[in-house]
Design a protein around this motif. Structure first.
Motif, PDB file in Angstrom:
ATOM      1  N   PRO A 115     -15.577 -10.279   9.633  1.00 11.42           N
ATOM      2  CA  PRO A 115     -14.574  -9.216   9.654  1.00 11.42           C
ATOM      3  C   PRO A 115     -14.192  -8.841  11.088  1.00 11.42           C
ATOM      4  N   PHE A 152       0.889  -1.167   0.000  1.00 12.25           N
ATOM      5  CA  PHE A 152       0.000   0.000   0.000  1.00 12.25           C
ATOM      6  C   PHE A 152       0.921   1.210   0.000  1.00 12.25           C
ATOM      7  N   LEU A 188     -10.311 -13.467   0.050  1.00 17.15           N
ATOM      8  CA  LEU A 188     -11.715 -13.230  -0.288  1.00 17.15           C
ATOM      9  C   LEU A 188     -11.899 -12.502  -1.608  1.00 17.15           C
ATOM     10  N   ASP A 189     -10.789 -12.086  -2.217  1.00 12.37           N
ATOM     11  CA  ASP A 189     -10.840 -11.298  -3.446  1.00 12.37           C
ATOM     12  C   ASP A 189     -11.560  -9.968  -3.252  1.00 12.37           C
ATOM     13  N   ILE A 190     -11.486  -9.451  -2.022  1.00 13.21           N
ATOM     14  CA  ILE A 190     -11.975  -8.081  -1.809  1.00 13.21           C
ATOM     15  C   ILE A 190     -10.921  -7.125  -2.348  1.00 13.21           C
ATOM     16  N   ILE A 191      -9.643  -7.453  -2.111  1.00  7.71           N
ATOM     17  CA  ILE A 191      -8.561  -6.721  -2.771  1.00  7.71           C
ATOM     18  C   ILE A 191      -7.700  -7.730  -3.521  1.00  7.71           C
ATOM     19  N   ARG A 192      -6.941  -7.201  -4.470  1.00  7.28           N
ATOM     20  CA  ARG A 192      -6.099  -8.075  -5.287  1.00  7.28           C
ATOM     21  C   ARG A 192      -4.644  -7.952  -4.849  1.00  7.28           C
ATOM     22  N   ARG A 211      -8.388 -10.416   3.181  1.00  6.98           N
ATOM     23  CA  ARG A 211      -9.081  -9.698   2.102  1.00  6.98           C
ATOM     24  C   ARG A 211      -8.624 -10.172   0.731  1.00  6.98           C
ATOM     25  N   GLU A 252     -13.818  -5.800  12.553  1.00  6.06           N
ATOM     26  CA  GLU A 252     -14.743  -4.880  13.174  1.00  6.06           C
ATOM     27  C   GLU A 252     -16.144  -5.298  12.781  1.00  6.06           C
ATOM     28  N   TYR A 284     -17.241 -15.101   5.916  1.00  2.00           N
ATOM     29  CA  TYR A 284     -16.267 -14.141   6.432  1.00  2.00           C
ATOM     30  C   TYR A 284     -16.800 -13.441   7.662  1.00  2.00           C
TER      31      TYR A 284
END
Lengths: 438, 317
Positions: free
Chosen positions: B78, B12, B49-53, B46, B80, B76
């Motif tokens: 999470p 990131f 889960l393929d929420i991000i690559r 994530r 929070e 899933y």
């Protein structure tokens, strides 16, 4: 998994949740009641004006000391007064109630006490002409007195003509209404003050406020989901396209529900005008209020249908933008801020119609009428004014549909990208790259 | 046929969240995913889960890439809370269930059964925001399992739970394992991992520092733990002279020793007998996961959680 049926089913599940959650809140119930009352009050406005105008009507007592008048003074005066005091397009600016008085002294007391506005005494002077005396609190230069003076003069002329040997029957032709046509310099121009111009503005205000209010719902709802991390579960169960279209559909349906309350309140107010006017104005009520209102404002079925269509399409377009904006922020408080540019965009169309009113045939008006972000505002305005061709309307609807598809596709990408930019400030570059990889 | 995480990398900006981590989770395993805060656990979840690559690397489950897998493969939870605060428990769970394609009637039945088991049937029509954190976590768990996923990914499921609720949740985990599900969860609570997990992975600053069956990971350092109790003076001054033996925790009842891999733990017993100590306790054990964690990561996972517990959001319900 990705069949059209599945997509539609998931979008409808999202829409249903969005709708029910929105409609069940107390603030929605309160706002809906307020909006319905507002609709009712708006419909009652003409009656209110009427009531106020009715209150300013002039009550005049007439004492005739002349016995050989050729015509009934009250009838003659009333005809002249009504003609003189009639405003443009049939509106009545003020009204007179004339009554014959047998006891002048008592009538004078009534004028002093306020239950009569004036006492008109008709005498014949030493020269044989009629002479008038008007006993009133009103000063000489007040419009009501001016008009009364004209009416008295007309009566005096009729009296002179009679004494000159012209019989009352043939005088009728002399006093018949004169043809008087106001011819505009530019016959095509529609003045913004015209009733339909006002209608175009009114519909635009309705559409603009609805887009702002209900579009903002979409933005906050998306921001709320992202903030509460529900989004991480949602994107597991449905695609961004399904979520986005469901959200727009659900918030839109909730908005339309509230809108229906406004319209229902308005229709209720319109229908109740007659009974209420009889109640409030009593004998002063005339059956022509509703007729007058509808003749002033030309609400046609095509106009209402096209308004409804442009309203729904315009809302969908903007709701997509608001959803994308909401997905950029993680907190409801930030949704308003990030929605401001969209509000500005909608504002351009709304304000632009003011300019269009001054120059409805300008080329830029025709251009703006085809740009999806503004065509709803411009087209509703122009249709209300009757200055648009059917071909233009069809083209703009086609472009609007294309615009909606493009916006929703891009919005779904931003939505997906925005959802994933956890804890990062939404920079344009990060957004574009995220949207690309999405 | 397992869940295979292969060489995941993710940056990131200038921060490297994952620096090439690989591990595998066998079907039907309960797998502990350990790491300090910011180690990259949530990022890894994530990506799975393929929420991000990921920037590089792959995730496969039964030889299918995560981007091709149907979404309902995963359940899933999470870190929070990810629920609608103002929706009722039942409405909420039905919504998620239906979105995953579970028929409403079946979902309703399943939810009622679980609420009963979690001893909160009276909460079915309460708004989620009115529930305690522990009860919200149970609802969150139901949202993760209602669509009958193959693999459950749970990020810090035990954070902020009181012992009673933690036990209920552990029982639910075992129930899911018995149903043939694969469970992966992250936590700071090493005793929970020792209790539940067949295998673990420890990551630190985006890198894998330990991985394997729980018992092997505990023995991976080669050191053993010896608990030695004697009658009389518990100070055992002669221990200091023994090579490869360190006193970890001196105590009146017994003393905890760490014995290097090069030394046989039994030599400690012999030395004690030689010195005429009357032995009340002698026990050879593996180092705890906590000890392995401290050794590999350089700080305690538990200490971190205590710091977190001071933050308002982690206040136990």
């Amino acid at each position: 998994m990705s069949g059209l049926g599945t997509s539609l089913r998931k979008a409808l599940i999202v829409a249903r949740r969005e709708y029910l959650q929105r409609v069940r809140t107390r603030s929605f119930a309160i706002m809906t009641v307020i909006v319905a009352l507002l609709g009712f009050l708006i419909a009652m406005l003409p009656l209110g004006f009427r009531f106020l105008a009715g209150d300013t009507q002039t009550r005049i007592g007439i004492v005739s000391e002349v016995t050989d008048l050729p015509v009934d003074p009250i009838t003659t005066l009333r005809v002249t007064l009504d003609t003189a005091s009639a405003g443009p397009a049939g509106t009545i600016t003020g009204r007179y109630t004339l009554s014959s008085v047998s006891d002048p002294a008592a009538a004078r007391d009534q004028v002093v006490g306020g239950s009569l506005d004036g006492l008109l005494t008709i005498r014949r002077g030493s020269d044989g002409d009629l002479a008038f005396e008007y006993f009133s609190k009103a000063s000489e230069d007040e419009p009501s007195v001016q008009i009364l003076r004209q009416a008295a003069a007309a009566l005096a002329i009729q009296d002179r003509l009679t004494r000159a040997g012209i019989d009352p029957a043939s005088q009728a032709g002399l006093f018949a209404a004169t043809g008087f046509l106001v011819s505009p310099v530019d016959p095509g121009a529609t003045s913004p003050e015209s009733a339909n111009g006002v209608l175009g503005f009114a519909l635009n205000i309705l559409m603009f406020t609805a887009i702002l209010t209900y579009g903002y719902w979409v933005a906050t709802s998306v921001a709320e989901e992202k903030g509460s991390r529900v989004m991480e579960l949602l994107v597991q169960a449905a695609t961004p396209n399904q979520l986005l279209s469901g959200k727009v559909l659900g918030a839109g349906a909730a908005g339309l529900t509230q809108y229906a309350a406004l319209v229902a309140g308005g229709i209720g107010g319109f229908l109740l005008q007659e009974p209420v006017s009889r109640l409030v104005l009593g004998s002063r009520a005339t059956p022509s209020i509703a007729d007058a209102a509808s003749s002033e404002v030309n609400v046609s079925l095509p106009l209402l249908l096209s308004f409804g269509l442009y309203f729904v399409l315009g809302f969908t377009l903007y709701a997509g933008l608001y959803a994308a904006a909401g997905s950029l922020v993680g907190r409801v408080q930030d949704a308003q801020q990030v929605g401001t540019p969209i509000t500005m965009l909608a504002m351009v169309g709304y304000v632009g119609t003011v300019g269009a009113a001054a120059a409805p045939d300008a080329p830029w008006v025709a251009v703006m009428s085809q740009i999806p972000f503004w065509s709803p505002s411009f087209m509703v305005f122009r249709i209300a004014n009757g200055t648009v061709a059917l071909g233009e309307v069809l083209l703009s609807i086609g472009l609007l549909l294309v615009g909606i598809m493009v916006v929703l596709l891009i919005a779904a990408r931003i939505y997906r990208a925005g959802v994933l930019l956890y804890g990062q400030r939404p920079s344009l570059r990060g957004l574009i790259s995220a949207a690309r990889s999405g | 046929m397992a869940l295979i995480i292969d060489s995941l990398r993710k940056r990131f900006g200038s921060i490297v969240a994952l620096d090439g981590i690989s591990f595998r989770v066998e079907p039907g395993q309960v797998f502990g995913f350990l790491g300090a805060n910011g180690a990259g656990k949530t990022t890894a979840f994530r990506i799975i889960l393929d929420i991000i690559r990921a920037d590089a690397g792959t995730v496969t489950w039964k030889d299918v890439g995560s981007q091709q897998l149907p979404r309902r493969t995963w359940g899933y939870l999470p870190e929070e809370r990810g629920l609608y605060p103002r929706m009722t428990v039942m409405d909420q769970l039905l919504f998620f269930g239906q979105l995953h394609g579970v028929p409403a009637a079946a979902a309703r039945h399943e939810v009622e059964e679980w609420l009963e088991r979690f001893r909160i049937p009276e909460y079915r029509d309460r708004k989620v925001e009115s529930l305690s954190k522990g009860n919200q976590q149970k609802i969150q768990f139901l949202a993760a399992i209602l669509h009958d996923p193959d693999v459950l990914l749970m990020d810090e499921p035990f954070t902020g739970l009181d012992p009673v609720n933690a036990t209920l949740l552990k029982e639910a985990f075992l129930e899911m394992r018995d149903r043939g599900k694969t469970l992966v969860f992250s936590t700071h609570q090493m005793d929970t991992v020792e209790e539940l997990c067949d295998a673990v992975a420890i990551i630190d600053r985006g890198q894998l520092v330990a991985n394997g069956p729980t018992r092997e990971v505990r023995r991976s350092g080669g050191r053993r733990i010896v608990l030695l109790g004697v009658e009389g003076d518990p100070s055992l001054p002669w221990l200091v002279e023994m090579e490869g033996v360190q006193v970890r925790k001196p105590g009146r009842d017994y003393t905890e020793l760490e014995v290097e891999a090069s030394r046989d733990p039994m030599s400690v017993l012999q030395a004690a007998l030689t010195r005429g100590e009357r032995i009340t306790r002698f026990e050879i054990a593996d180092p705890s996961l906590e000890q392995i964690f401290v050794e590999r990561v350089g700080r305690s996972a538990r200490g971190e959680e205590q710091t977190l517990a001071e933050a308002p959001r982690a206040t136990p319900a």
